[in-house]
Scaffold this motif. Structure first.
Motif, PDB file in Angstrom:
ATOM      1  N   ALA A 122      10.602  17.613  -3.244  1.00 38.58           N
ATOM      2  CA  ALA A 122       9.412  18.421  -2.882  1.00 38.58           C
ATOM      3  C   ALA A 122       8.273  17.319  -2.702  1.00 38.58           C
ATOM      4  N   ILE A 123       7.060  17.875  -2.468  1.00 40.15           N
ATOM      5  CA  ILE A 123       5.939  17.087  -1.831  1.00 40.15           C
ATOM      6  C   ILE A 123       5.697  16.255  -3.191  1.00 40.15           C
ATOM      7  N   ASP A 124       5.569  16.799  -4.197  1.00 38.91           N
ATOM      8  CA  ASP A 124       5.160  15.772  -5.525  1.00 38.91           C
ATOM      9  C   ASP A 124       5.750  14.797  -5.856  1.00 38.91           C
ATOM     10  N   GLU A 125       7.276  14.991  -5.695  1.00 39.85           N
ATOM     11  CA  GLU A 125       8.185  13.959  -5.906  1.00 39.85           C
ATOM     12  C   GLU A 125       8.128  12.658  -4.745  1.00 39.85           C
ATOM     13  N   LEU A 126       7.790  13.425  -3.453  1.00 41.12           N
ATOM     14  CA  LEU A 126       7.767  12.431  -2.311  1.00 41.12           C
ATOM     15  C   LEU A 126       6.592  11.533  -2.622  1.00 41.12           C
ATOM     16  N   ILE A 127       5.586  11.865  -3.086  1.00 40.28           N
ATOM     17  CA  ILE A 127       4.251  11.167  -3.454  1.00 40.28           C
ATOM     18  C   ILE A 127       4.674  10.203  -4.287  1.00 40.28           C
ATOM     19  N   THR A 128       5.036  10.812  -5.368  1.00 43.05           N
ATOM     20  CA  THR A 128       5.255   9.504  -6.559  1.00 43.05           C
ATOM     21  C   THR A 128       6.377   8.485  -5.935  1.00 43.05           C
ATOM     22  N   LYS A 129       7.466   9.075  -5.174  1.00 42.42           N
ATOM     23  CA  LYS A 129       8.253   7.898  -4.713  1.00 42.42           C
ATOM     24  C   LYS A 129       7.550   6.705  -3.755  1.00 42.42           C
ATOM     25  N   LEU A 130       6.673   7.385  -2.925  1.00 49.02           N
ATOM     26  CA  LEU A 130       5.796   6.483  -1.903  1.00 49.02           C
ATOM     27  C   LEU A 130       4.861   5.709  -2.672  1.00 49.02           C
ATOM     28  N   SER A 131       4.037   6.318  -3.693  1.00 46.25           N
ATOM     29  CA  SER A 131       3.451   5.429  -4.540  1.00 46.25           C
ATOM     30  C   SER A 131       4.202   4.221  -5.287  1.00 46.25           C
ATOM     31  N   ASN A 132       5.405   4.718  -5.880  1.00 48.03           N
ATOM     32  CA  ASN A 132       6.165   3.545  -6.485  1.00 48.03           C
ATOM     33  C   ASN A 132       6.525   2.644  -5.427  1.00 48.03           C
ATOM     34  N   PHE A 133       6.896   3.021  -4.372  1.00 48.31           N
ATOM     35  CA  PHE A 133       7.327   2.200  -3.252  1.00 48.31           C
ATOM     36  C   PHE A 133       6.059   1.041  -2.956  1.00 48.31           C
ATOM     37  N   LYS A 134       4.958   1.533  -2.736  1.00 44.18           N
ATOM     38  CA  LYS A 134       3.620   0.863  -2.538  1.00 44.18           C
ATOM     39  C   LYS A 134       3.415  -0.047  -3.495  1.00 44.18           C
ATOM     40  N   LEU A 135       3.959   0.239  -4.763  1.00 41.54           N
ATOM     41  CA  LEU A 135       3.576  -0.793  -5.934  1.00 41.54           C
ATOM     42  C   LEU A 135       4.741  -1.817  -6.042  1.00 41.54           C
ATOM     43  N   GLY A 136       5.770  -1.556  -5.120  1.00 38.41           N
ATOM     44  CA  GLY A 136       6.826  -2.441  -5.212  1.00 38.41           C
ATOM     45  C   GLY A 136       7.841  -2.203  -6.192  1.00 38.41           C
ATOM     46  N   ILE A 137       7.916  -1.142  -6.896  1.00 35.96           N
ATOM     47  CA  ILE A 137       8.947  -0.706  -7.777  1.00 35.96           C
ATOM     48  C   ILE A 137      10.220  -0.261  -6.900  1.00 35.96           C
ATOM     49  N   LYS A 138      11.322  -1.019  -7.570  1.00 38.95           N
ATOM     50  CA  LYS A 138      12.417  -0.942  -6.301  1.00 38.95           C
ATOM     51  C   LYS A 138      13.062   0.550  -6.597  1.00 38.95           C
ATOM     52  N   LEU A 139      13.622   1.042  -5.546  1.00 38.88           N
ATOM     53  CA  LEU A 139      14.255   2.223  -5.496  1.00 38.88           C
ATOM     54  C   LEU A 139      15.546   2.004  -4.540  1.00 38.88           C
ATOM     55  N   ASP A 140      16.708   2.839  -4.904  1.00 37.97           N
ATOM     56  CA  ASP A 140      17.933   2.679  -4.334  1.00 37.97           C
ATOM     57  C   ASP A 140      17.880   3.280  -2.979  1.00 37.97           C
ATOM     58  N   GLN A 141      19.005   3.213  -2.173  1.00 33.44           N
ATOM     59  CA  GLN A 141      18.944   3.821  -0.774  1.00 33.44           C
ATOM     60  C   GLN A 141      18.308   5.288  -0.846  1.00 33.44           C
ATOM     61  N   TRP A 142      18.699   6.055  -1.748  1.00 32.41           N
ATOM     62  CA  TRP A 142      18.081   7.723  -1.645  1.00 32.41           C
ATOM     63  C   TRP A 142      17.056   7.729  -2.488  1.00 32.41           C
ATOM     64  N   GLY A 143      16.002   6.568  -2.593  1.00 33.01           N
ATOM     65  CA  GLY A 143      14.813   6.875  -3.225  1.00 33.01           C
ATOM     66  C   GLY A 143      14.665   6.913  -4.714  1.00 33.01           C
ATOM     67  N   LYS A 144      15.881   6.864  -5.238  1.00 34.79           N
ATOM     68  CA  LYS A 144      15.931   6.972  -6.916  1.00 34.79           C
ATOM     69  C   LYS A 144      15.506   5.462  -7.398  1.00 34.79           C
ATOM     70  N   TYR A 145      15.065   5.396  -8.553  1.00 38.54           N
ATOM     71  CA  TYR A 145      14.791   4.235  -9.161  1.00 38.54           C
ATOM     72  C   TYR A 145      15.962   3.590  -9.630  1.00 38.54           C
ATOM     73  N   ASP A 146      15.878   2.074  -9.112  1.00 37.65           N
ATOM     74  CA  ASP A 146      17.176   1.080  -9.400  1.00 37.65           C
ATOM     75  C   ASP A 146      17.080   0.591 -10.363  1.00 37.65           C
TER      76      ASP A 146
END
Length: 116
Positions: A89-113
């Motif tokens: 949903a939009i709230d989770e997408l915002i969190t994922k994009l914020s973490n991506f911007k901060l350089g927090i590594k995510l896996d190929q599905w956008g989950k925290y790696d």
């Protein structure tokens, strides 16, 4: 299991490269679960363009076409439960994009790696 709401938009967040540096975000509308005869635990999503044009998949190859002038056909994603992890949903997408911007590594599905 995810609690999707029918006729609401959800975002498919994935990475298209093996280094997880190029995210891809696609928007779909959730239509419901087990829409076709014989379905067992299948979730249906439709592309937003056809949905916005009033062409909505109803199940069993039936379409609701609110605007008879369009001949757009819906693009459907029919997924098993294990494939739902790419949708948010939009709230989770915002969190994922914020973490991506901060350089927090995510896996190929956008989950925290945790391995990186």
């Amino acid at each position: 299991m995810r609690n999707f709401k029918i006729n609401k938009p959800y975002f498919r967040f994935t990475f298209i490269d093996e280094n997880y540096e190029l995210p891809e975000i696609l928007t779909y509308v959730y239509l419901g679960q087990n829409l076709d005869s014989g379905d067992e635990r299948l979730w249906y999503f439709q592309d937003v363009q056809s949905y916005a044009n009033g062409v909505i998949y109803q199940g069993n190859n039936e379409l609701l076409n609110r605007d008879k002038k369009t001949d757009i056909l819906p693009e459907l994603l029919v997924l098993e439960e294990k494939q739902l992890n790419t949708f948010c949903a939009i709230d989770e997408l915002i969190t994922k994009l914020s973490n991506f911007k901060l350089g927090i590594k995510l896996d190929q599905w956008g989950k925290y790696d945790n391995k990186k």
